[in-house]
Design a protein around this motif. Sequence first.
Motif, mmCIF file in Angstrom:
data_model
loop_
_atom_site.group_PDB
_atom_site.id
_atom_site.type_symbol
_atom_site.label_atom_id
_atom_site.label_comp_id
_atom_site.label_asym_id
_atom_site.label_seq_id
_atom_site.Cartn_x
_atom_site.Cartn_y
_atom_site.Cartn_z
ATOM 1 N N ASN A 137 48.143 37.506 44.831
ATOM 2 C CA ASN A 137 47.751 38.017 46.148
ATOM 3 C C ASN A 137 47.164 36.978 47.091
ATOM 4 O OD1 ASN A 137 48.661 40.585 45.557
ATOM 5 N ND2 ASN A 137 46.736 41.117 44.543
ATOM 6 N N ARG A 138 47.065 35.736 46.627
ATOM 7 C CA ARG A 138 46.550 34.639 47.471
ATOM 8 C C ARG A 138 45.309 35.055 48.250
ATOM 9 N NH1 ARG A 138 51.819 32.461 50.352
ATOM 10 N NH2 ARG A 138 53.104 32.098 48.530
ATOM 11 N N HIS A 139 44.361 35.594 47.480
ATOM 12 C CA HIS A 139 43.132 36.055 48.112
ATOM 13 C C HIS A 139 41.935 35.494 47.346
ATOM 14 C CE1 HIS A 139 40.581 38.593 50.540
ATOM 15 N NE2 HIS A 139 39.949 38.988 49.440
ATOM 16 N N LEU A 140 40.953 34.980 48.071
ATOM 17 C CA LEU A 140 39.768 34.408 47.428
ATOM 18 C C LEU A 140 38.514 35.079 47.967
ATOM 19 C CD1 LEU A 140 38.536 32.252 45.527
ATOM 20 C CD2 LEU A 140 38.527 30.672 47.464
ATOM 21 N N THR A 141 37.664 35.532 47.054
ATOM 22 C CA THR A 141 36.394 36.171 47.418
ATOM 23 C C THR A 141 35.241 35.282 46.980
ATOM 24 O OG1 THR A 141 37.387 38.355 47.058
ATOM 25 C CG2 THR A 141 34.977 38.252 47.126
ATOM 26 N N LEU A 142 34.364 34.954 47.910
ATOM 27 C CA LEU A 142 33.125 34.247 47.565
ATOM 28 C C LEU A 142 32.075 35.282 47.196
ATOM 29 C CD1 LEU A 142 31.125 31.812 47.541
ATOM 30 C CD2 LEU A 142 30.799 32.217 49.992
ATOM 31 N N VAL A 143 31.460 35.106 46.035
ATOM 32 C CA VAL A 143 30.380 36.012 45.632
ATOM 33 C C VAL A 143 29.058 35.242 45.631
ATOM 34 C CG1 VAL A 143 29.451 37.421 43.757
ATOM 35 C CG2 VAL A 143 31.884 37.555 44.324
ATOM 36 N N ASP A 144 28.100 35.724 46.421
ATOM 37 C CA ASP A 144 26.806 35.058 46.511
ATOM 38 C C ASP A 144 25.724 36.099 46.789
ATOM 39 O OD1 ASP A 144 26.751 35.735 49.233
ATOM 40 O OD2 ASP A 144 27.581 33.815 49.855
ATOM 41 N N TRP A 196 26.821 27.881 50.815
ATOM 42 C CA TRP A 196 28.099 28.292 50.210
ATOM 43 C C TRP A 196 29.013 28.909 51.264
ATOM 44 C CZ3 TRP A 196 30.223 28.245 45.175
ATOM 45 C CH2 TRP A 196 29.411 27.674 44.185
ATOM 46 N N ARG A 197 28.454 29.767 52.106
ATOM 47 C CA ARG A 197 29.265 30.438 53.139
ATOM 48 C C ARG A 197 29.878 29.412 54.088
ATOM 49 N NH1 ARG A 197 28.749 36.618 53.640
ATOM 50 N NH2 ARG A 197 27.993 36.892 51.532
ATOM 51 N N ASP A 200 37.395 36.541 51.780
ATOM 52 C CA ASP A 200 36.257 37.352 52.185
ATOM 53 C C ASP A 200 35.057 36.951 51.343
ATOM 54 O OD1 ASP A 200 36.852 38.497 49.749
ATOM 55 O OD2 ASP A 200 37.046 40.540 50.477
ATOM 56 N N ALA A 201 33.887 37.487 51.680
ATOM 57 C CA ALA A 201 32.669 37.144 50.951
ATOM 58 C C ALA A 201 31.929 38.433 50.647
ATOM 59 C CB ALA A 201 31.797 36.207 51.779
ATOM 60 N N MET A 202 31.240 38.421 49.529
ATOM 61 C CA MET A 202 30.587 39.641 49.071
ATOM 62 C C MET A 202 29.277 39.288 48.372
ATOM 63 S SD MET A 202 32.697 42.275 46.713
ATOM 64 C CE MET A 202 34.120 42.628 47.698
ATOM 65 N N TYR A 203 28.270 40.120 48.512
ATOM 66 C CA TYR A 203 27.037 39.898 47.754
ATOM 67 C C TYR A 203 27.257 40.299 46.307
ATOM 68 C CZ TYR A 203 25.239 39.656 52.486
ATOM 69 O OH TYR A 203 25.047 39.322 53.799
ATOM 70 N N VAL A 204 26.514 39.659 45.421
ATOM 71 C CA VAL A 204 26.799 39.836 43.998
ATOM 72 C C VAL A 204 26.543 41.267 43.520
ATOM 73 C CG1 VAL A 204 24.532 38.952 43.253
ATOM 74 C CG2 VAL A 204 26.477 38.857 41.677
ATOM 75 N N ASP A 205 25.561 41.923 44.081
ATOM 76 C CA ASP A 205 25.303 43.309 43.661
ATOM 77 C C ASP A 205 26.484 44.202 44.027
ATOM 78 O OD1 ASP A 205 24.594 42.817 46.319
ATOM 79 O OD2 ASP A 205 22.814 44.089 46.310
ATOM 80 N N ASP A 219 33.929 28.573 54.458
ATOM 81 C CA ASP A 219 34.700 28.698 55.698
ATOM 82 C C ASP A 219 35.319 27.367 56.116
ATOM 83 O OD1 ASP A 219 34.423 31.422 55.993
ATOM 84 O OD2 ASP A 219 32.529 31.266 57.096
ATOM 85 N N GLU A 220 34.578 26.273 55.941
ATOM 86 C CA GLU A 220 35.129 24.947 56.291
ATOM 87 C C GLU A 220 36.396 24.671 55.490
ATOM 88 O OE1 GLU A 220 30.674 23.044 56.786
ATOM 89 O OE2 GLU A 220 32.067 21.972 55.477
ATOM 90 N N ILE A 221 36.277 24.803 54.170
ATOM 91 C CA ILE A 221 37.412 24.455 53.305
ATOM 92 C C ILE A 221 38.534 25.466 53.457
ATOM 93 C CG2 ILE A 221 38.123 24.183 50.870
ATOM 94 C CD1 ILE A 221 35.481 22.767 50.382
ATOM 95 N N GLY A 222 38.148 26.723 53.715
ATOM 96 C CA GLY A 222 39.146 27.774 53.912
ATOM 97 C C GLY A 222 40.115 27.448 55.037
#
Length: 350
Positions: free
Chosen positions: A180-187, A198-199, A215-220, A203-206
């Motif tokens: 799915n060529r999708h990457l989620t950052l979890v922090d 990290w965010r 997309d990005a998501m909190y760990v909880d 975004d820079e490297i993205g």
Amino acid sequence: MSASFRLAVIGGDGIGPEVTRAALRVLDAAERRFDFSTVREELRWSSARYVDSASRITPEDIDGLRAFDAVLFGAIGDPRAPRGVVERDVILGMRRRLDLFVNLRPIVAYDDRLVPLKGKRAEDIDLVVVRENTEDVYGQTGWVTGAGKDEVAEVPMRFTRPGIERIVRYAFELARTRPNRHLTLVDKANAIPVQELWRRIFDEIGEDYREVTRDAMYVDAACMWLVLKPEQFDTIVTTNLFGDILTDLGAAICGGLGVAASGNIHPGQVSMFEPVHGSAPKYAGKGVASPIGSIGAVALMLEYLGQSDASRAIEDAVRGGLQSGRIKGVEAGSQKTEEVANIVAMAVAG
Ligand code: IPM
Ligand code: MN
């Protein structure tokens, strides 16, 4: 000429040696079928040895591993040894001293009956967690000051720009090859503002990977969504501590800790492969531990060593065995360790 690899084998403690031995049977079959070989050296590193002789694994011992192409590791941990000492010497020692900055942990459900989530099927769970493996609160001693009610325990949560950049880049490279060529950052950048770094880097490297959605998501929240809607994940990149926690949950939704494998990787250098489970002392020596995690570690190792066909054959053999019911489960006690290894080895042999 067929490829040959130098392999260090560290069975360790508890069920470690027996699951490793079983996984090596599968490796034997893969070598015969796919025409490559390994030269194996067994290293007796364990908590048991520490208990008997108080000998510690030193940074120099770990440097000796650089003579190998890969390390196949079982498990470390013995209730007679002080908590965490040998684990830190060996596991965290290898990760840090060999700079194994990628902890690659696929979360793949092999069969519907292993999935404990209501209404979810095996096809809903196919993701990979890329856990940063050298920074964070890990591998630092921290300090305890004061006494009595003034006692304070502290350890810095430390991230460096190069440390984040290399893991985030690795994750984008991997994500571009995934379905799915999708990457989620979890922090946890809301409560821990230093994780904003990290965010920013994400975004820079993205921007260099326009073909990968992110997309990005909190760990909880990530824990919750992993249970409620695992199919939304494809590739996850996260910190060392959160990756540790998230991947036990990941293993659980695939049937349990017995199923999961992990690669500790520094691209181009000696890397280490292990099951995610521990030494499970209560099952040691009984021949009932599941070797699936360790067999998965062999598959990850072969992929790393460029033997993709062999790696895929092992994965397929495990999936086929579980789907047909010949492999009864992934929990200790479901079946004899050796029997599971034989089923997989026979299927790999073709
Ligand atoms: C893991 C383990 C280790 C970790 C422990 C044994 C130090 O839980 O590999 O996930 O926390 O990384
Ligand atoms: Mn863990």
